[in-house]
Design a protein around this motif. Structure first.
Motif, PDB file in Angstrom:
ATOM      1  N   THR A 146      26.412  15.404  -8.894  1.00 37.89           N
ATOM      2  CA  THR A 146      26.386  16.368  -7.779  1.00 37.89           C
ATOM      3  C   THR A 146      26.274  17.766  -8.357  1.00 37.89           C
ATOM      4  O   THR A 146      27.107  18.629  -8.103  1.00 37.89           O
ATOM      5  N   HIS A 147      25.266  17.976  -9.154  1.00 38.38           N
ATOM      6  CA  HIS A 147      25.177  19.221  -9.911  1.00 38.38           C
ATOM      7  C   HIS A 147      24.083  20.143  -9.397  1.00 38.38           C
ATOM      8  O   HIS A 147      23.018  19.696  -8.997  1.00 38.38           O
ATOM      9  N   SER A 148      24.372  21.450  -9.447  1.00 35.29           N
ATOM     10  CA  SER A 148      23.392  22.424  -8.935  1.00 35.29           C
ATOM     11  C   SER A 148      22.128  22.496  -9.803  1.00 35.29           C
ATOM     12  O   SER A 148      21.115  23.054  -9.372  1.00 35.29           O
ATOM     13  N   TRP A 192      29.197  32.140 -20.580  1.00 30.36           N
ATOM     14  CA  TRP A 192      28.947  32.085 -19.140  1.00 30.36           C
ATOM     15  C   TRP A 192      28.185  30.804 -18.861  1.00 30.36           C
ATOM     16  O   TRP A 192      27.587  30.207 -19.761  1.00 30.36           O
ATOM     17  N   SER A 193      28.246  30.370 -17.611  1.00 28.50           N
ATOM     18  CA  SER A 193      27.712  29.064 -17.238  1.00 28.50           C
ATOM     19  C   SER A 193      26.185  29.040 -17.222  1.00 28.50           C
ATOM     20  O   SER A 193      25.530  30.059 -17.062  1.00 28.50           O
ATOM     21  N   ASP A 194      25.628  27.844 -17.376  1.00 28.99           N
ATOM     22  CA  ASP A 194      24.188  27.659 -17.193  1.00 28.99           C
ATOM     23  C   ASP A 194      23.899  27.191 -15.759  1.00 28.99           C
ATOM     24  O   ASP A 194      22.758  26.963 -15.404  1.00 28.99           O
ATOM     25  N   ASP A 195      24.929  27.043 -14.946  1.00 32.08           N
ATOM     26  CA  ASP A 195      24.736  26.608 -13.565  1.00 32.08           C
ATOM     27  C   ASP A 195      24.237  27.803 -12.741  1.00 32.08           C
ATOM     28  O   ASP A 195      24.826  28.879 -12.806  1.00 32.08           O
ATOM     29  N   PRO A 196      23.163  27.594 -11.953  1.00 33.28           N
ATOM     30  CA  PRO A 196      22.579  28.736 -11.226  1.00 33.28           C
ATOM     31  C   PRO A 196      23.510  29.350 -10.180  1.00 33.28           C
ATOM     32  O   PRO A 196      23.311  30.493  -9.775  1.00 33.28           O
TER      33      PRO A 196
HETATM   34 MG    MG Z   1      26.843  23.898 -16.844  1.00 33.22          MG
END
Ligand code: MG
Ligand code: WAQ
Length: 257
Positions: A50-52, A191-195
């Motif tokens: 369930t990942h962006s 910092w995250s790589d999630d958008p």
């Molecule tokens: Mg990530």
């Protein structure tokens, strides 16, 4: 003493396995007693699917009993920095790195190295002295494993700090505490790589976990995890600590800093 602890690791990719050029979607690591393995595996399946960054079509989960004795560490002290813009956040991050003892030129070289990386699923290790990348792990990087923080303990801790429950904070603070407690770590930048997640931090033993509300823009899938390290001892030993030495956070009240 016989330990009953298991390390659980997950990584998920889209368009094929990581090794076959698939895009890295998500990873996760936990350290749990035998009775909680099932729950942990389920949590990681949910996390990956369930990942962006998209829906993976490859997932690998590894469960291993932990061999070495577990180290209990107090969570790093947390400080929350609210910034208005990415630029302000980035400037603050660099000031904090300098305060931790990272030379300006090393910071510049590290950002340059980062800009050349298309995608990475672990951390890059930078020699604090030369500014060169030293892990030799290419697009894999070094994945810190075998650390966790009991969720109930985390929730009590978060309540005392007046911070709303946030599973990313649990994960990031566990990782940052493990990393900062190695004597060769100078500082970490992340910092995250999630958008959809723009908050990041700078961490070190002395500065603690300096959370920064904005380090990138929404929609950006470029993440960052850099460990600035003192390379006077062998890197192999340092990486062994990150990957193989089990660490649990101990935040029961008398252990708070
Ligand atoms: Mg990530
Ligand atoms: N070991 C090493 N590197 C890792 C690991 C790990 N276990 N997990 C993630 N990374 C690297 C990897 O290159 C990712 O692309 C990058 O870090 C970002 O990972 O609110 O969510 O899991 O205080 O997307 C920090 C702020 C959030 C939390 C960080 O990172 C808060 C985050 P993500």
């Amino acid at each position: 003493m016989e330990q009953n602890l298991y390390s659980i690791r997950m990584r998920a990719a889209k368009g094929g396995a990581h090794k076959k050029g698939g895009k890295h979607i998500s990873g996760g690591e936990m350290l749990l007693p035998y009775e909680e393995i099932k729950k942990g595996v389920n949590t990681l399946i949910d996390k990956g699917f369930t990942h962006s960054k998209g829906k993976p079509n490859y997932m690998k989960i590894t469960v291993e009993q932990v061999e070495s004795p577990v180290q209990l560490l107090a969570p790093l002290h947390i400080n929350i920095n609210e910034v208005k813009t990415v630029q302000e956040g980035q400037q603050l991050a660099q000031n904090l790195l300098i305060k931790s003892g990272v030379p300006q030129i090393t910071i510049e070289k590290a950002y340059h190295t980062l800009s050349l990386i298309k995608e990475i699923r672990g951390a890059i290790l930078i020699d604090n002295h030369s500014g060169e990348r030293v892990d030799g792990r290419a697009e894999k990087g070094v994945r810190v494993s075998q650390m966790d923080w009991n969720q109930q303990h985390f929730m009590k801790w978060a309540q005392r700090q007046n911070i709303p429950f946030n599973v990313r904070l649990l994960e990031a603070l566990s990782l940052a505490t493990k990393v900062a407690n190695h004597p060769n770590t100078i500082a970490e930048l992340c910092w995250s790589d999630d958008p959809d997640y723009i908050t990041g931090y700078v961490a070190s033993k002395e500065l603690g976990y300096q959370r920064i509300s904005k380090l990138k823009n929404y929609g950006d899938e470029r993440g960052c995890r850099i460990f600035f390290i003192d390379c006077s001892t062998t890197i192999g030993t340092y990486i062994h600590y990150l990957e193989k030495i089990p660490v649990l956070l101990d935040s029961e009240e008398n252990n708070d800093r």
